[in-house]
Each structure stands twice: as structure tokens, then as C-alpha cells.
Design an enzyme around this catalytic site. Structure first.
Site, PDB file in Angstrom:
ATOM      1  N   GLU A  78       4.665   9.660   1.477  1.00 12.54           N
ATOM      2  CA  GLU A  78       5.719  10.190   0.587  1.00 12.54           C
ATOM      3  C   GLU A  78       6.764  10.915   1.433  1.00 12.54           C
ATOM      4  O   GLU A  78       6.519  11.191   2.610  1.00 12.54           O
ATOM      5  CB  GLU A  78       5.091  11.168  -0.416  1.00 12.54           C
ATOM      6  CG  GLU A  78       4.022  10.528  -1.291  1.00 12.54           C
ATOM      7  CD  GLU A  78       3.398  11.500  -2.287  1.00 12.54           C
ATOM      8  OE1 GLU A  78       3.764  12.696  -2.278  1.00 12.54           O
ATOM      9  OE2 GLU A  78       2.560  11.041  -3.072  1.00 12.54           O
TER      10      GLU A  78
ATOM     11  N   HIS B  12      11.495  -7.429  34.367  1.00 10.88           N
ATOM     12  CA  HIS B  12      12.645  -8.291  34.080  1.00 10.88           C
ATOM     13  C   HIS B  12      13.960  -7.670  34.560  1.00 10.88           C
ATOM     14  O   HIS B  12      15.006  -8.338  34.520  1.00 10.88           O
ATOM     15  CB  HIS B  12      12.735  -8.601  32.581  1.00 10.88           C
ATOM     16  CG  HIS B  12      11.760  -9.634  32.111  1.00 10.88           C
ATOM     17  ND1 HIS B  12      10.426  -9.372  31.921  1.00 10.88           N
ATOM     18  CD2 HIS B  12      11.927 -10.956  31.793  1.00 10.88           C
ATOM     19  CE1 HIS B  12       9.805 -10.470  31.499  1.00 10.88           C
ATOM     20  NE2 HIS B  12      10.688 -11.446  31.418  1.00 10.88           N
TER      21      HIS B  12
ATOM     22  N   SER C 120       1.378  12.316   7.883  1.00 14.70           N
ATOM     23  CA  SER C 120       0.049  12.405   8.515  1.00 14.70           C
ATOM     24  C   SER C 120      -0.961  13.114   7.621  1.00 14.70           C
ATOM     25  O   SER C 120      -2.140  12.752   7.592  1.00 14.70           O
ATOM     26  CB  SER C 120       0.161  13.144   9.852  1.00 14.70           C
ATOM     27  OG  SER C 120       0.836  12.336  10.789  1.00 14.70           O
TER      28      SER C 120
ATOM     29  N   GLU D 294       0.095   3.390  10.115  1.00 10.91           N
ATOM     30  CA  GLU D 294      -1.360   3.401   9.891  1.00 10.91           C
ATOM     31  C   GLU D 294      -2.023   4.525  10.698  1.00 10.91           C
ATOM     32  O   GLU D 294      -3.162   4.399  11.152  1.00 10.91           O
ATOM     33  CB  GLU D 294      -1.971   2.016  10.128  1.00 10.91           C
ATOM     34  CG  GLU D 294      -1.416   1.012   9.114  1.00 10.91           C
ATOM     35  CD  GLU D 294      -2.244  -0.242   8.911  1.00 10.91           C
ATOM     36  OE1 GLU D 294      -3.442  -0.241   9.206  1.00 10.91           O
ATOM     37  OE2 GLU D 294      -1.668  -1.231   8.429  1.00 10.91           O
TER      38      GLU D 294
ATOM     39  N   PHE E 225       0.869  -1.180   0.000  1.00 11.23           N
ATOM     40  CA  PHE E 225       0.000   0.000   0.000  1.00 11.23           C
ATOM     41  C   PHE E 225       0.901   1.224   0.000  1.00 11.23           C
ATOM     42  O   PHE E 225       1.724   1.383   0.919  1.00 11.23           O
ATOM     43  CB  PHE E 225      -0.853  -0.057   1.266  1.00 11.23           C
ATOM     44  CG  PHE E 225      -1.837   1.059   1.478  1.00 11.23           C
ATOM     45  CD1 PHE E 225      -3.033   1.103   0.768  1.00 11.23           C
ATOM     46  CD2 PHE E 225      -1.606   2.028   2.438  1.00 11.23           C
ATOM     47  CE1 PHE E 225      -3.972   2.102   1.018  1.00 11.23           C
ATOM     48  CE2 PHE E 225      -2.538   3.033   2.692  1.00 11.23           C
ATOM     49  CZ  PHE E 225      -3.721   3.064   1.979  1.00 11.23           C
TER      50      PHE E 225
HETATM   51  N1  COS Z   1     -13.950   6.684   5.440  1.00 10.81           N
HETATM   52  C1  COS Z   1     -14.573   7.210   4.343  1.00 10.81           C
HETATM   53  N2  COS Z   1     -14.360   8.489   3.926  1.00 10.81           N
HETATM   54  C2  COS Z   1     -13.514   9.244   4.661  1.00 10.81           C
HETATM   55  C3  COS Z   1     -12.866   8.763   5.804  1.00 10.81           C
HETATM   56  C4  COS Z   1     -13.117   7.430   6.196  1.00 10.81           C
HETATM   57  N3  COS Z   1     -12.524   6.902   7.268  1.00 10.81           N
HETATM   58  N4  COS Z   1     -12.083   9.734   6.328  1.00 10.81           N
HETATM   59  C5  COS Z   1     -12.250  10.809   5.537  1.00 10.81           C
HETATM   60  N5  COS Z   1     -13.115  10.510   4.542  1.00 10.81           N
HETATM   61  C6  COS Z   1     -13.585  11.408   3.474  1.00 10.81           C
HETATM   62  C7  COS Z   1     -14.285  12.605   4.089  1.00 10.81           C
HETATM   63  O1  COS Z   1     -15.645  12.334   4.310  1.00 10.81           O
HETATM   64  C8  COS Z   1     -14.080  13.672   3.044  1.00 10.81           C
HETATM   65  O2  COS Z   1     -15.019  13.492   2.023  1.00 10.81           O
HETATM   66  P1  COS Z   1     -15.671  14.744   1.224  1.00 10.81           P
HETATM   67  O3  COS Z   1     -14.527  15.372   0.485  1.00 10.81           O
HETATM   68  O4  COS Z   1     -16.687  14.130   0.323  1.00 10.81           O
HETATM   69  O5  COS Z   1     -16.244  15.644   2.274  1.00 10.81           O
HETATM   70  C9  COS Z   1     -12.707  13.339   2.487  1.00 10.81           C
HETATM   71  O6  COS Z   1     -12.474  11.950   2.772  1.00 10.81           O
HETATM   72  C10 COS Z   1     -11.599  14.168   3.103  1.00 10.81           C
HETATM   73  O7  COS Z   1     -11.624  13.924   4.503  1.00 10.81           O
HETATM   74  P2  COS Z   1     -11.054  14.935   5.592  1.00 10.81           P
HETATM   75  O8  COS Z   1     -11.521  16.311   5.265  1.00 10.81           O
HETATM   76  O9  COS Z   1     -11.365  14.388   6.936  1.00 10.81           O
HETATM   77  O10 COS Z   1      -9.489  14.854   5.308  1.00 10.81           O
HETATM   78  P3  COS Z   1      -8.302  15.559   6.075  1.00 10.81           P
HETATM   79  O11 COS Z   1      -7.280  15.823   5.043  1.00 10.81           O
HETATM   80  O12 COS Z   1      -8.779  16.665   6.926  1.00 10.81           O
HETATM   81  O13 COS Z   1      -7.722  14.485   7.115  1.00 10.81           O
HETATM   82  C11 COS Z   1      -6.891  12.509   8.146  1.00 10.81           C
HETATM   83  C12 COS Z   1      -7.849  13.200   7.154  1.00 10.81           C
HETATM   84  C13 COS Z   1      -5.957  13.395   8.902  1.00 10.81           C
HETATM   85  C14 COS Z   1      -7.774  11.746   9.101  1.00 10.81           C
HETATM   86  C15 COS Z   1      -6.120  11.555   7.214  1.00 10.81           C
HETATM   87  O14 COS Z   1      -5.278  12.299   6.366  1.00 10.81           O
HETATM   88  C16 COS Z   1      -5.325  10.499   7.921  1.00 10.81           C
HETATM   89  O15 COS Z   1      -5.861   9.481   8.347  1.00 10.81           O
HETATM   90  N6  COS Z   1      -3.983  10.709   8.046  1.00 10.81           N
HETATM   91  C17 COS Z   1      -3.098   9.694   8.519  1.00 10.81           C
HETATM   92  C18 COS Z   1      -2.636   8.880   7.371  1.00 10.81           C
HETATM   93  C19 COS Z   1      -2.060   7.590   7.796  1.00 10.81           C
HETATM   94  O16 COS Z   1      -2.649   6.823   8.550  1.00 10.81           O
HETATM   95  N7  COS Z   1      -0.900   7.305   7.258  1.00 10.81           N
HETATM   96  C20 COS Z   1      -0.239   6.087   7.572  1.00 10.81           C
HETATM   97  C21 COS Z   1       0.460   5.622   6.367  1.00 10.81           C
HETATM   98  S1  COS Z   1      -0.373   4.455   5.510  1.00 10.81           S
HETATM   99  S2  COS Z   1       0.262   2.788   6.349  1.00 10.81           S
END
Ligand code: COS
Length: 386
Positions: free
Chosen positions: A126, A342, A131, A367, A122
Site C-alpha cells: 500500500e 562490454h 516492508s 517480493e 497479488f
Molecule cells: N509462513 C507461514 N507463517 C508465517 C511466515 C511464513 N513464511 N512468516 C510469518 N508467519 C506467521 C508467523 O508465524 C506469525 O504467526 P503467529 O501470529 O501465529 O505467531 C505471523 O505470521 C506474524 O509473523 P511475524 O511476527 O514474523 O511478522 P512481522 O510483522 O514481524 O514480519 C516480515 C514479517 C517482515 C517477514 C514480513 O512482513 C515480510 O515478509 N515483509 C516483506 C513483504 C514483502 O515481501 N513485500 C513485497 C510485496 S508483495 S510482491
């Protein structure tokens, strides 16, 4: 569909024995060699571990989320690098196809992922995008290839990509539209042998030796348009849905590791004597065991409840974030207490406790960091008010 209870119990027992009898004796070797032995990988394939979450229609076992987390509790009984071997195929590598794939994409990739013939990775993060995953800079531009076929020219770099060294296919999030934000992001299934795709050397890291992360570079790679997952601009949402599920699985692994460490602490504390009695007789030691046990039980309950909600078809963004936040922080505290119980032995490599202490540190980061989970929990709670 759930397995019948008897078949599932047999599967759970087989995995428990595999973890206890086959994998645990190899923990030191995996750490030293920074590799999972090939014969172990073959046994994992034969057991169906690569296809735990993939529908039987495509050759997987098709566990429900409630079943999958119970398997993950068992997998937490040993060094987490073993789970990583098939973890991306079960979770973040395959679920984009499961959630948003066409029938053709599913038929092409899911059987190979389920059998372990293809390793799936996955690719979201980048060099400048962690985050804030909606800010991906990798670009996919619509074009024609030499034969006039519809492609996207993919350019950019993905970082810390688990299993990239072995992957045959990547789910890649890249920008196809608006310059900022998740709405301009699409997801693609990108086979490794595509011209212009290259994988960097595995990074040296703090723990989880045997599980590799690498950069993946795309230099004008022609991804067939048919490989787009879901509609253009829907890739960020696909990634978020994949992560909701992945976070719950990781939480379950954290519970499993906490239980392993608690068992190790109890075994050591009942055997080791100081001041004429077993360590386990001392109330200050008991307090550390009690805190660890109570917290692990709480995390387990949180995971099981979230999994049941997912199986009922409900969205679990809040629950998965809460489980990931609590369980990953919890296992960090448990590992810290395990070193303390330990004593000097906890700090010495031979006992394996310091190895877990390093291994579990990653759970608070990948994640989605604990801080991102807090943000999601707060947002969802505020959104759901009233
Ligand atoms: N399921 C479905 N849709 C989702 C969702 C979810 N869990 N989370 C967000 N969305 C949708 C929102 O509803 C929104 O849709 P619309 O544009 O139609 O309104 C869109 O995605 C954008 O969401 P949001 O505005 O919440 O995005 P942000 O950029 O503010 O932030 C976070 C989202 C910070 C929560 C996200 O970027 C995140 O999880 N970051 C961490 C990334 C991560 O885990 N990285 C690890 C590496 S991968 S192993």
C-alpha cells in the site's frame, strides 16, 4: 506429482527454444513499445505457461518446485518482462487459492488462471505499507449487500500491483480484525468487475518495460463473504506462504539472467580485440567472468536445494529468503560486471546490456527487499538454534 522425465525434458526444450528463437529477437521491441505483443501472449497460453504451477486437475501442468525452478532458469534467458506476463498466474496471483482456497474457489478460478483466460494479481503493498506488510490499512468490514447477502465492504489503496492493468482477479490482503499486526489481516479473492474497484494508470519505471504496475483502489467494494481465502485473520500467513514460494521462483529467474549475461560477456570478450588480443585473454576480464560464473553456480545450487526441500513438504522460509537474497544481489553484481566487460558498448542501448542492468535492479526490491530477506534469515537462524 512430477512429470515423467522425458515429458519434462521435452517441455524444457520447447521453452528453451521459445526463449532463444521467439522471445530474444523481440527484446528491443518490447522495451521500445513497453508492451508484450499479443500474438506472443497467445503462444504463451497455448504452451501452458500460465498454468505451470497449477494442478492438472484444474488444467495446469502441475510442475513440482524443482521442475518449476528449472523452467525459470530458462525463462531468465530473456528480458524478464516476458516472464511477468504469466508470472503472477504461476506465482503470487494463483498460490493463495492453491494454498487456502475452498474447492469452489479453486474450481472457479484455477482453470481460468491456468489457461491465461484470467490474469491474477497479488495486492499486499500500500502507499504507507511496504516492508512492514503486517501493517496493512485497507479495511474489510462485514456487512450485508442490497439483497441481504454476506459481504465485506473493502476500502483502501494497493500500490505497485504487477499486472493490475490486465488482471481479472486480485488476491487482496485487508484488515478485518485487530488494528495492528498480521493477525488482524484476511485475504480475499476480488474480481475486477466488482463495483467500487478501480485500477490506476501504469507507473513509469526504471526497467522491465512491458511489465506494468498500477495502483488498485477499493471504494466500499462489496466482496462476497464466500470470496475470503482461508479463515478470518489468516490472510497475512497466507501472504507469507505465497511469498516464500514466489521468492524461490524469483531466485531462479535471477540465476537464468546471470547465465544469459555471462554468455553475452563471453561472446563479446572472445570477439572483441584490444592491445592485439581478444578481451577474454586478459586476466582482469577473466576474473570478472570467473566471479560471475562461480556466484551464479552457487545461487543455482541454493535454489535447487531449497526447491527439493519444498517438494519434500518442508517449510522453506529460511531457504527461500537466503536464495532470494543471494541470487538477486548476485545478478546485480553480474549485470554490473557485464556493463564493465562490454565497456562503452555496455552503456549503449543497442547492446541490451544496460537494459538488463536496469531490469535486474528490481529483484533486490520486490517480493521482499534484500534487507527483509536478511531479517528473515537471521530470525529463522536464531529461532532454529540448538
Ligand atoms: N509462513 C507461514 N507463517 C508465517 C511466515 C511464513 N513464511 N512468516 C510469518 N508467519 C506467521 C508467523 O508465524 C506469525 O504467526 P503467529 O501470529 O501465529 O505467531 C505471523 O505470521 C506474524 O509473523 P511475524 O511476527 O514474523 O511478522 P512481522 O510483522 O514481524 O514480519 C516480515 C514479517 C517482515 C517477514 C514480513 O512482513 C515480510 O515478509 N515483509 C516483506 C513483504 C514483502 O515481501 N513485500 C513485497 C510485496 S508483495 S510482491
Amino acid at each position: 506429482m512430477a512429470l515423467d522425465p522425458e515429458t519434462f525434458d521435452q517441455l524444457l526444450e520447447t521453452i528453451r527454444r521459445f526463449v532463444q528463437e521467439r522471445l530474444r529477437p523481440l527484446e528491443g521491441q518490447v522495451e521500445a513499445d513497453d508492451a508484450i505483443p499479443e500474438d506472443v501472449v497467445e503462444e504463451m497460453k497455448a504452451m501452458g505457461l500460465f498454468g505451470l504451477s497449477i494442478d492438472p486437475e484444474y488444467g495446469g501442468i502441475g510442475l513440482t518446485m524443482s521442475e518449476e525452478v528449472r523452467v525459470a532458469f530458462e525463462l531468465g534467458g530473456t528480458t524478464p518482462a516476458f516472464r511477468s506476463t504469466f508470472g503472477t498466474n504461476v506465482g503470487i496471483g494463483s498460490q493463495g487459492v492453491v494454498i487456502a482456497g475452498t474447492d469452489e474457489q479453486k474450481a472457479e478460478w484455477l482453470p481460468k488462471m491456468a489457461s491465461g483466460e484470467a490474469i491474477a494479481s497479488f495486492a499486499l503493498t500500500e502507499p504507507d505499507v511496504g516492508s512492514d506488510s503486517g501493517a496493512v490499512k485497507a479495511k474489510a468490514v462485514r456487512a450485508k449487500d442490497e439483497k441481504g447477502g454476506d459481504v465485506y465492504r473493502l476500502s483502501g489503496t494497493k500500490r505497485y500491483i504487477t499486472n493490475a492493468d490486465k488482471a481479472s482477479v486480485f488476491t487482496v490482503m485487508a484488515r478485518t480484525g485487530e488494528e495492528v499486526g498480521g493477525r488482524g489481516v484476511s485475504a480475499f479473492l476480488v474480481p475486477r468487475d466488482l463495483p467500487g474497484l478501480s485500477v490506476g494508470e501504469p507507473e513509469k519505471k526504471m526497467g522491465q518495460q512491458g511489465a506494468k504496475v498500477c495502483d488498485v483502489n477499493f471504494d466500499d467494494a462489496p466482496v462476497p463473504a464466500a470470496n475470503r481465502l482461508g479463515a478470518e485473520g489468516e490472510g497475512f500467513k497466507v501472504a507469507m506462504q505465497v511469498l516464500d514460494r514466489g521468492r524461490l521462483h524469483i531466485s531462479a529467474v535471477c540465476v537464468g539472467i546471470a547465465d544469459r549475461l555471462i554468455a553475452d560477456c563471453v561472446a563479446y570478450a572472445t570477439e572483441r580485440k584490444q592491445f592485439g588480443q581478444a578481451l577474454s585473454e586478459f586476466q582482469l576480464i577473466q576474473a570478472m567472468i570467473a566471479d560471475s560464473k562461480a556466484e551464479s553456480m552457487a545461487a543455482k545450487a541454493l535454489v535447487l536445494e531449497a526447491a527439493a526441500k519444498k517438494d519434500a513438504g518442508e517449510r522453506i522460509t529460511l531457504e527461500a529468503a537466503a536464495a532470494k537474497y543471494f541470487a538477486s544481489e548476485m545478478v546485480g553484481r553480474v549485470a554490473d560486471r557485464a556493463v564493465q566487460i562490454h565497456g562503452g558498448a555496455g552503456y549503449i542501448n543497442d547492446y541490451g546490456i544496460e537494459r538488463f542492468y536496469r531490469d535486474v535492479r528490481l529483484f533486490r526490491i520486490y517480493e521482499g527487499t534484500s534487507q527483509i530477506q536478511q531479517l528473515i534469515i537471521a530470525r529463522e537462524t536464531i529461532k532454529n538454534r540448538g
